[in-house]
Motif scaffolding. Sequence first.
Motif, PDB file in Angstrom:
ATOM      1  N   GLU A   1      34.091  36.454  45.177  1.00 54.29           N
ATOM      2  CA  GLU A   1      33.491  36.457  43.840  1.00 54.29           C
ATOM      3  C   GLU A   1      34.148  37.486  42.918  1.00 54.29           C
ATOM      4  OE1 GLU A   1      30.859  34.495  46.654  1.00 54.29           O
ATOM      5  OE2 GLU A   1      31.818  36.462  46.731  1.00 54.29           O
ATOM      6  N   TYR A   2      34.810  38.479  43.501  1.00 49.49           N
ATOM      7  CA  TYR A   2      35.479  39.512  42.702  1.00 49.49           C
ATOM      8  C   TYR A   2      36.922  39.157  42.339  1.00 49.49           C
ATOM      9  CZ  TYR A   2      31.831  42.560  44.779  1.00 49.49           C
ATOM     10  OH  TYR A   2      30.660  43.131  45.209  1.00 49.49           O
ATOM     11  N   TYR A   3      37.510  38.223  43.016  1.00 45.97           N
ATOM     12  CA  TYR A   3      38.951  37.980  42.907  1.00 45.97           C
ATOM     13  C   TYR A   3      39.403  37.729  41.469  1.00 45.97           C
ATOM     14  CZ  TYR A   3      39.545  37.393  48.000  1.00 45.97           C
ATOM     15  OH  TYR A   3      39.608  37.565  49.350  1.00 45.97           O
ATOM     16  N   TRP A   4      40.558  38.299  41.146  1.00 41.08           N
ATOM     17  CA  TRP A   4      41.284  38.083  39.900  1.00 41.08           C
ATOM     18  C   TRP A   4      40.530  38.610  38.675  1.00 41.08           C
ATOM     19  CZ3 TRP A   4      45.468  37.270  42.310  1.00 41.08           C
ATOM     20  CH2 TRP A   4      45.514  36.447  43.434  1.00 41.08           C
ATOM     21  N   ARG A   5      39.699  39.620  38.893  1.00 38.29           N
ATOM     22  CA  ARG A   5      38.962  40.254  37.802  1.00 38.29           C
ATOM     23  C   ARG A   5      39.191  41.763  37.888  1.00 38.29           C
ATOM     24  NH1 ARG A   5      36.555  35.855  39.736  1.00 38.29           N
ATOM     25  NH2 ARG A   5      35.381  34.497  38.353  1.00 38.29           N
ATOM     26  N   PRO A   6      39.389  42.417  36.760  1.00 40.32           N
ATOM     27  CA  PRO A   6      39.593  43.863  36.809  1.00 40.32           C
ATOM     28  C   PRO A   6      38.262  44.599  36.963  1.00 40.32           C
ATOM     29  CG  PRO A   6      39.594  43.142  34.543  1.00 40.32           C
ATOM     30  CD  PRO A   6      39.476  41.894  35.405  1.00 40.32           C
ATOM     31  N   SER A   7      38.370  45.820  37.401  1.00 37.70           N
ATOM     32  CA  SER A   7      37.208  46.703  37.442  1.00 37.70           C
ATOM     33  C   SER A   7      37.555  47.988  36.696  1.00 37.70           C
ATOM     34  CB  SER A   7      36.811  47.014  38.889  1.00 37.70           C
ATOM     35  OG  SER A   7      37.856  47.691  39.559  1.00 37.70           O
ATOM     36  N   ALA A   8      36.543  48.724  36.349  1.00 35.69           N
ATOM     37  CA  ALA A   8      36.722  50.024  35.709  1.00 35.69           C
ATOM     38  C   ALA A   8      35.726  50.977  36.358  1.00 35.69           C
ATOM     39  CB  ALA A   8      36.481  49.925  34.208  1.00 35.69           C
TER      40      ALA A   8
ATOM     41  N   ALA B   1      40.958  52.351  45.870  1.00 37.93           N
ATOM     42  CA  ALA B   1      41.541  51.597  46.989  1.00 37.93           C
ATOM     43  C   ALA B   1      40.581  50.506  47.456  1.00 37.93           C
ATOM     44  CB  ALA B   1      41.873  52.541  48.144  1.00 37.93           C
ATOM     45  N   MET B   2      39.313  50.815  47.507  1.00 35.71           N
ATOM     46  CA  MET B   2      38.300  49.850  47.946  1.00 35.71           C
ATOM     47  C   MET B   2      38.235  48.658  46.992  1.00 35.71           C
ATOM     48  SD  MET B   2      34.354  50.866  48.520  1.00 35.71           S
ATOM     49  CE  MET B   2      33.097  49.679  48.888  1.00 35.71           C
ATOM     50  N   LEU B   3      38.205  48.924  45.696  1.00 36.00           N
ATOM     51  CA  LEU B   3      38.104  47.849  44.706  1.00 36.00           C
ATOM     52  C   LEU B   3      39.340  46.957  44.719  1.00 36.00           C
ATOM     53  CD1 LEU B   3      36.514  49.887  41.772  1.00 36.00           C
ATOM     54  CD2 LEU B   3      35.352  48.293  43.324  1.00 36.00           C
ATOM     55  N   ALA B   4      40.519  47.565  44.878  1.00 34.94           N
ATOM     56  CA  ALA B   4      41.753  46.770  44.953  1.00 34.94           C
ATOM     57  C   ALA B   4      41.728  45.867  46.177  1.00 34.94           C
ATOM     58  CB  ALA B   4      42.975  47.690  44.992  1.00 34.94           C
ATOM     59  N   GLU B   5      41.263  46.380  47.298  1.00 34.59           N
ATOM     60  CA  GLU B   5      41.187  45.586  48.520  1.00 34.59           C
ATOM     61  C   GLU B   5      40.225  44.415  48.366  1.00 34.59           C
ATOM     62  OE1 GLU B   5      42.027  44.241  52.256  1.00 34.59           O
ATOM     63  OE2 GLU B   5      43.101  45.765  51.106  1.00 34.59           O
ATOM     64  N   MET B   6      39.209  44.579  47.528  1.00 35.22           N
ATOM     65  CA  MET B   6      38.229  43.524  47.302  1.00 35.22           C
ATOM     66  C   MET B   6      38.699  42.500  46.274  1.00 35.22           C
ATOM     67  SD  MET B   6      34.757  45.756  47.256  1.00 35.22           S
ATOM     68  CE  MET B   6      33.661  45.410  48.610  1.00 35.22           C
ATOM     69  N   GLY B   7      39.858  42.721  45.672  1.00 36.31           N
ATOM     70  CA  GLY B   7      40.387  41.753  44.719  1.00 36.31           C
ATOM     71  C   GLY B   7      40.052  42.036  43.276  1.00 36.31           C
ATOM     72  N   MET B   8      39.519  43.212  43.002  1.00 40.84           N
ATOM     73  CA  MET B   8      39.199  43.601  41.621  1.00 40.84           C
ATOM     74  C   MET B   8      39.798  44.981  41.343  1.00 40.84           C
ATOM     75  SD  MET B   8      35.164  44.536  41.701  1.00 40.84           S
ATOM     76  CE  MET B   8      34.354  45.007  43.216  1.00 40.84           C
ATOM     77  N   PRO B   9      41.120  45.050  41.219  1.00 40.83           N
ATOM     78  CA  PRO B   9      41.760  46.346  41.022  1.00 40.83           C
ATOM     79  C   PRO B   9      41.246  47.039  39.767  1.00 40.83           C
ATOM     80  CG  PRO B   9      43.286  44.567  40.522  1.00 40.83           C
ATOM     81  CD  PRO B   9      42.059  43.937  41.114  1.00 40.83           C
ATOM     82  N   SER B  10      41.172  48.355  39.848  1.00 41.24           N
ATOM     83  CA  SER B  10      40.652  49.120  38.712  1.00 41.24           C
ATOM     84  C   SER B  10      41.739  49.351  37.670  1.00 41.24           C
ATOM     85  CB  SER B  10      40.075  50.455  39.182  1.00 41.24           C
ATOM     86  OG  SER B  10      41.070  51.266  39.746  1.00 41.24           O
TER      87      SER B  10
ATOM     88  N   TRP C   1      41.107  44.734  27.399  1.00 39.21           N
ATOM     89  CA  TRP C   1      42.470  44.210  27.426  1.00 39.21           C
ATOM     90  C   TRP C   1      42.753  43.550  28.765  1.00 39.21           C
ATOM     91  CZ3 TRP C   1      46.972  44.312  30.077  1.00 39.21           C
ATOM     92  CH2 TRP C   1      48.111  43.862  29.411  1.00 39.21           C
ATOM     93  N   TYR C   2      42.460  44.242  29.849  1.00 38.21           N
ATOM     94  CA  TYR C   2      42.698  43.684  31.187  1.00 38.21           C
ATOM     95  C   TYR C   2      41.808  42.466  31.445  1.00 38.21           C
ATOM     96  CZ  TYR C   2      45.842  47.354  32.824  1.00 38.21           C
ATOM     97  OH  TYR C   2      46.925  48.174  33.000  1.00 38.21           O
ATOM     98  N   ALA C   3      40.547  42.539  31.032  1.00 42.01           N
ATOM     99  CA  ALA C   3      39.624  41.422  31.267  1.00 42.01           C
ATOM    100  C   ALA C   3      40.082  40.168  30.519  1.00 42.01           C
ATOM    101  CB  ALA C   3      38.209  41.813  30.848  1.00 42.01           C
ATOM    102  N   GLU C   4      40.502  40.330  29.272  1.00 44.74           N
ATOM    103  CA  GLU C   4      40.968  39.174  28.499  1.00 44.74           C
ATOM    104  C   GLU C   4      42.256  38.604  29.079  1.00 44.74           C
ATOM    105  OE1 GLU C   4      41.122  40.574  24.452  1.00 44.74           O
ATOM    106  OE2 GLU C   4      38.935  40.755  24.339  1.00 44.74           O
ATOM    107  N   ALA C   5      43.176  39.482  29.485  1.00 43.85           N
ATOM    108  CA  ALA C   5      44.450  39.016  30.046  1.00 43.85           C
ATOM    109  C   ALA C   5      44.218  38.250  31.349  1.00 43.85           C
ATOM    110  CB  ALA C   5      45.382  40.205  30.284  1.00 43.85           C
TER     111      ALA C   5
END
Length: 192
Positions: A103-110, A130-139, A177-181
């Motif tokens: 559910e997190y994949y291909w979405r940014p986090s902050a 590191a945890m967020l990137a591993e889950m597919g939502m890099p910060s 910016w990241y979310a829209e891209a």
Amino acid sequence: MTLTVPVILGSVRSDRIGIRAARFLTSKLEARGHAAPLVDPAELKLPLLDRMYKEYPAGTAPEPLERLAALYRGSDAFLIVSAEYNHGVPPALSNTLDHFLEEYYWRPSAICCYSAGQFGGVRAAMPLRAMLAEMGMPSIPSLLPIPRLQKAIGDDGTPAESWLERSANRFLDELEWYAEALRTRRAQGTPY
């Protein structure tokens, strides 16, 4: 462009101050025209992780997990509000996040991190990245650290220090910016 950005709070302590930062950021996102539902582990009362959402047969997951899965699938980004417990990620935050994956994949986090002291929770932000990137939502590259949160933001989420508005605006500009891209790219398909 209207975005959906769940604000995921990471503390369940009865006297927690992080709710102030969550209220502040929810209000800032809503003022920009975005949906910013609060994901509060104190209200969700999720059990310690025994089975991930995806491990339940379809339609049999507990109601809070079904609700979160639907919210996350429709989200464009995630904003994490994290305290620092023993230089690390709070257990309630880890448990809340760990129930999901795809559910997190291909979405940014902050990451907004905070503390009652002078370091603003940044020592928790590093392993959280590191945890967020591993889950597919890099910060996103920027953090929003808030030292002495109890003085920086009132109980209702109103900032008491002028630097906070400026820093939060830059932080949210970057997240948008990241979310829209990534939203544009997801619409064109993902690698898998």
